[in-house]
Write a protein that holds these residues in place. Structure first.
Motif, short mmCIF file in Angstrom:
data_model
loop_
_atom_site.label_atom_id
_atom_site.label_comp_id
_atom_site.label_asym_id
_atom_site.label_seq_id
_atom_site.Cartn_x
_atom_site.Cartn_y
_atom_site.Cartn_z
N LEU A 16 0.83 -1.21 0.00
CA LEU A 16 0.00 0.00 0.00
C LEU A 16 0.86 1.26 0.00
CD1 LEU A 16 -2.74 -1.15 2.50
CD2 LEU A 16 -3.13 -0.49 0.11
N ARG A 17 1.96 1.24 0.75
CA ARG A 17 2.88 2.38 0.77
C ARG A 17 3.49 2.59 -0.61
NH1 ARG A 17 7.92 3.29 0.57
NH2 ARG A 17 8.55 1.12 0.70
N GLN A 18 3.93 1.50 -1.23
CA GLN A 18 4.54 1.60 -2.56
C GLN A 18 3.52 2.03 -3.60
OE1 GLN A 18 6.19 -2.36 -2.74
NE2 GLN A 18 8.21 -1.65 -2.13
N LEU A 19 2.29 1.57 -3.48
CA LEU A 19 1.23 1.99 -4.39
C LEU A 19 0.98 3.49 -4.28
CD1 LEU A 19 -1.07 1.42 -6.41
CD2 LEU A 19 -2.52 0.85 -4.44
N ALA A 20 0.90 3.99 -3.06
CA ALA A 20 0.67 5.43 -2.86
C ALA A 20 1.82 6.25 -3.46
CB ALA A 20 0.51 5.74 -1.37
N GLU A 21 3.04 5.79 -3.27
CA GLU A 21 4.18 6.49 -3.84
C GLU A 21 4.14 6.48 -5.37
OE1 GLU A 21 7.74 4.74 -2.25
OE2 GLU A 21 7.39 5.58 -0.26
N GLN A 23 1.48 6.17 -7.27
CA GLN A 23 0.38 7.02 -7.70
C GLN A 23 0.79 8.49 -7.64
OE1 GLN A 23 -2.50 5.47 -4.93
NE2 GLN A 23 -3.62 4.38 -6.56
N ALA A 24 1.45 8.88 -6.56
CA ALA A 24 1.87 10.27 -6.40
C ALA A 24 2.90 10.67 -7.47
CB ALA A 24 2.46 10.48 -5.01
N VAL A 31 2.10 1.41 -10.49
CA VAL A 31 0.75 1.34 -9.92
C VAL A 31 0.13 -0.02 -10.26
CG1 VAL A 31 -1.61 2.26 -10.10
CG2 VAL A 31 0.33 3.82 -9.87
N HIS A 34 1.88 -2.86 -8.16
CA HIS A 34 1.50 -2.88 -6.75
C HIS A 34 0.02 -3.20 -6.56
CE1 HIS A 34 5.50 -1.81 -5.75
NE2 HIS A 34 5.43 -0.67 -6.43
N THR A 35 -0.81 -2.81 -7.52
CA THR A 35 -2.22 -3.20 -7.47
C THR A 35 -2.33 -4.72 -7.60
OG1 THR A 35 -2.97 -1.08 -8.36
CG2 THR A 35 -4.46 -2.96 -8.61
N PHE A 58 -8.63 -0.83 0.19
CA PHE A 58 -8.22 -1.27 -1.14
C PHE A 58 -9.30 -2.16 -1.76
CE2 PHE A 58 -6.36 -4.56 -3.85
CZ PHE A 58 -5.79 -3.78 -4.84
#
Length: 64
Positions: A16-21, A23-24, A31, A34-35, A58
């Motif tokens: 989730l942390r890597q996904l947020a990074e 996405q940002a 994305v 990590h999804t 999620f």
């Protein structure tokens, strides 16, 4: 909580942390990666009857 449960929760938090990074940063490929990882963790948790609270938001946002 079993070691298996602890490991799933840790993997979920990290993904989730890597996904947020990703996405940002606008990194579409990351994305997707990590999804997919989160979907895999979610399936594994379901198959073993393990609740992973970190995945709730999620799962709701990716419900079919």
């Amino acid at each position: 909580m079993t070691e298996f449960h602890t490991q799933l929760r840790g993997r979920a938090r990290e993904a989730l942390r890597q996904l947020a990074e990703a996405q940002a940063a606008g990194e579409d490929y990351s994305v997707d990666v990590h999804t997919g990882e989160l979907e895999s963790i979610s399936r594994t948790a379901d198959e073993h009857g393990v609740r992973v609270p970190e995945l709730e938001a999620f799962r709701q946002s990716h419900a079919a």
